[in-house]
Motif scaffolding. Sequence first.
Motif, PDB file in Angstrom:
ATOM      1  N   PRO A 135      26.367   1.299 -13.647  1.00  0.00           N
ATOM      2  CA  PRO A 135      26.885   0.443 -12.569  1.00  0.00           C
ATOM      3  C   PRO A 135      26.503  -1.020 -12.741  1.00  0.00           C
ATOM      4  O   PRO A 135      25.711  -1.382 -13.620  1.00  0.00           O
ATOM      5  N   ALA A 136      27.068  -1.852 -11.874  1.00  0.00           N
ATOM      6  CA  ALA A 136      26.785  -3.291 -11.902  1.00  0.00           C
ATOM      7  C   ALA A 136      25.300  -3.554 -11.653  1.00  0.00           C
ATOM      8  O   ALA A 136      24.643  -2.826 -10.905  1.00  0.00           O
ATOM      9  N   GLY A 137      24.779  -4.586 -12.317  1.00  0.00           N
ATOM     10  CA  GLY A 137      23.397  -5.009 -12.065  1.00  0.00           C
ATOM     11  C   GLY A 137      22.344  -4.277 -12.859  1.00  0.00           C
ATOM     12  O   GLY A 137      21.152  -4.457 -12.612  1.00  0.00           O
ATOM     13  N   THR A 138      22.741  -3.456 -13.836  1.00  0.00           N
ATOM     14  CA  THR A 138      21.761  -2.697 -14.622  1.00  0.00           C
ATOM     15  C   THR A 138      21.374  -3.407 -15.919  1.00  0.00           C
ATOM     16  O   THR A 138      20.582  -2.888 -16.692  1.00  0.00           O
ATOM     17  N   GLY A 139      21.935  -4.592 -16.163  1.00  0.00           N
ATOM     18  CA  GLY A 139      21.545  -5.372 -17.349  1.00  0.00           C
ATOM     19  C   GLY A 139      22.244  -4.961 -18.626  1.00  0.00           C
ATOM     20  O   GLY A 139      21.762  -5.289 -19.716  1.00  0.00           O
ATOM     21  N   LYS A 140      23.368  -4.267 -18.522  1.00  0.00           N
ATOM     22  CA  LYS A 140      24.072  -3.783 -19.720  1.00  0.00           C
ATOM     23  C   LYS A 140      24.424  -4.929 -20.671  1.00  0.00           C
ATOM     24  O   LYS A 140      24.117  -4.881 -21.861  1.00  0.00           O
ATOM     25  N   THR A 141      25.075  -5.941 -20.124  1.00  0.00           N
ATOM     26  CA  THR A 141      25.525  -7.073 -20.947  1.00  0.00           C
ATOM     27  C   THR A 141      24.359  -7.988 -21.302  1.00  0.00           C
ATOM     28  O   THR A 141      24.215  -8.393 -22.460  1.00  0.00           O
ATOM     29  N   TYR A 142      23.526  -8.294 -20.325  1.00  0.00           N
ATOM     30  CA  TYR A 142      22.445  -9.257 -20.535  1.00  0.00           C
ATOM     31  C   TYR A 142      21.478  -8.777 -21.623  1.00  0.00           C
ATOM     32  O   TYR A 142      21.091  -9.548 -22.512  1.00  0.00           O
ATOM     33  N   LEU A 143      21.085  -7.511 -21.567  1.00  0.00           N
ATOM     34  CA  LEU A 143      20.150  -6.987 -22.569  1.00  0.00           C
ATOM     35  C   LEU A 143      20.785  -6.924 -23.948  1.00  0.00           C
ATOM     36  O   LEU A 143      20.118  -7.146 -24.966  1.00  0.00           O
ATOM     37  N   ALA A 144      22.090  -6.623 -23.994  1.00  0.00           N
ATOM     38  CA  ALA A 144      22.793  -6.586 -25.289  1.00  0.00           C
ATOM     39  C   ALA A 144      22.804  -7.972 -25.923  1.00  0.00           C
ATOM     40  O   ALA A 144      22.567  -8.117 -27.137  1.00  0.00           O
ATOM     41  N   ILE A 145      23.054  -9.010 -25.109  1.00  0.00           N
ATOM     42  CA  ILE A 145      23.075 -10.376 -25.632  1.00  0.00           C
ATOM     43  C   ILE A 145      21.658 -10.827 -26.004  1.00  0.00           C
ATOM     44  O   ILE A 145      21.467 -11.519 -27.010  1.00  0.00           O
ATOM     45  N   ALA A 146      20.661 -10.421 -25.219  1.00  0.00           N
ATOM     46  CA  ALA A 146      19.269 -10.755 -25.546  1.00  0.00           C
ATOM     47  C   ALA A 146      18.869 -10.155 -26.892  1.00  0.00           C
ATOM     48  O   ALA A 146      18.254 -10.830 -27.733  1.00  0.00           O
ATOM     49  N   GLN A 147      19.228  -8.891 -27.118  1.00  0.00           N
ATOM     50  CA  GLN A 147      18.917  -8.241 -28.388  1.00  0.00           C
ATOM     51  C   GLN A 147      19.659  -8.917 -29.535  1.00  0.00           C
ATOM     52  O   GLN A 147      19.112  -9.109 -30.626  1.00  0.00           O
ATOM     53  N   ALA A 148      20.924  -9.300 -29.299  1.00  0.00           N
ATOM     54  CA  ALA A 148      21.708  -9.984 -30.328  1.00  0.00           C
ATOM     55  C   ALA A 148      21.078 -11.331 -30.687  1.00  0.00           C
ATOM     56  O   ALA A 148      21.001 -11.701 -31.863  1.00  0.00           O
ATOM     57  N   ALA A 149      20.592 -12.063 -29.672  1.00  0.00           N
ATOM     58  CA  ALA A 149      19.945 -13.352 -29.912  1.00  0.00           C
ATOM     59  C   ALA A 149      18.680 -13.178 -30.747  1.00  0.00           C
ATOM     60  O   ALA A 149      18.383 -13.992 -31.635  1.00  0.00           O
ATOM     61  N   LYS A 150      17.936 -12.118 -30.482  1.00  0.00           N
ATOM     62  CA  LYS A 150      16.722 -11.831 -31.260  1.00  0.00           C
ATOM     63  C   LYS A 150      17.077 -11.521 -32.714  1.00  0.00           C
ATOM     64  O   LYS A 150      16.437 -12.002 -33.644  1.00  0.00           O
ATOM     65  N   GLU A 151      18.109 -10.703 -32.912  1.00  0.00           N
ATOM     66  CA  GLU A 151      18.524 -10.340 -34.272  1.00  0.00           C
ATOM     67  C   GLU A 151      18.999 -11.567 -35.050  1.00  0.00           C
ATOM     68  O   GLU A 151      18.727 -11.695 -36.247  1.00  0.00           O
ATOM     69  N   LEU A 152      19.711 -12.471 -34.358  1.00  0.00           N
ATOM     70  CA  LEU A 152      20.172 -13.698 -35.017  1.00  0.00           C
ATOM     71  C   LEU A 152      18.991 -14.577 -35.388  1.00  0.00           C
ATOM     72  O   LEU A 152      18.916 -15.104 -36.509  1.00  0.00           O
TER      73      LEU A 152
END
Length: 335
Positions: A135-152
């Motif tokens: 559901p909304a507000g569980t950090g699905k998108t935010y955590l995915a982008i955070a992990q992507a930023a770390k990998e980059l």
Amino acid sequence: MEIKQIEFDDLVKQQAVFGPQDHLAKSIEKFFSVSIVARGSSVEITGETGKNVELAESVLNSLMELYDKGDELTKGTVHRLMEEAYAGSLDETVRAMDSVVILNNRGVPVKCKTPGQQRYVQALRESTVTLCIGPAGTGKTYLAIAQAAKELRDGEIDRIIMSRPAIEAGEERLGFLPGDLAQKVDPYLRPLYDALNDIMGMEKAEKLRERGIIEIAPLAYMRGRTLSRSRVIIDESQNASLMTLKMALTRLGEGSKMVLTGDVTQIDLPHASDSGLQKCAEILQPIEGISVTKLSNRDVVRNKIVRDIVKAFEKEEQRREEKEKAFSRKKRLYK
């Protein structure tokens, strides 16, 4: 109150470790909740807990060692050292509940706050393809982008590619929006820009977009491409058909990872049955290297009221389904 002192044999080294306008030292202060004060060649670290003071001291010592080796001391270097020091200080049980993914552009740790989020981030790290439904507000998108930023940042990938279907919600239609196609679809991609700017900072994110290192585009633009050494994030995947998701998944090239996120209770397609995310999860779950993570209202971290809203809608959906089942049973009895 705990106090530790570090002696610098070189004031130039001390200035390099503290950074221009002391911004490196200030990042350490903020992260570990300590005070760092230079008194001549001596640096005093003060904090409420000995653990935090020791961690701050270890980061400063690591920066001194890097300086002696001739390495450049940047904000990214400090963030990496702080994350490593923090993670290394936790026992296995606590680390599973409170791991830091990355520091955002303000130096605030992006952490997993629930067991569900921890499982999700673990899947992002270990799996080639991750599907996250919740559901909304569980950090699905935010955590995915955070992990992507770390990998980059760590050089694991060369690009971040973020996409979502340009599907209208409610009564709003693309045709009524001003501008060309790119300007029309931009509002649908705005949540991705917001998360990216919060994690990386607007200026840095904009520079990376200009260089093509970060790309944000509608899902339809993926067709025919091969995406190598990239982290691909397909957001709002519940608004894509099964065939569209198949198209996206088969874009994966060498050294790439993909995550599909979505909320199957918020489908904006004309017919909810056209949504392919749930079907995709069922088809792909048995494949090695693919993880399916399901989050619930217990993983909502946006705001307490959002969790209550999700619960209320879940109860209403359950009540409606039970009513429909009871009606169907009555129909069968009267036949």
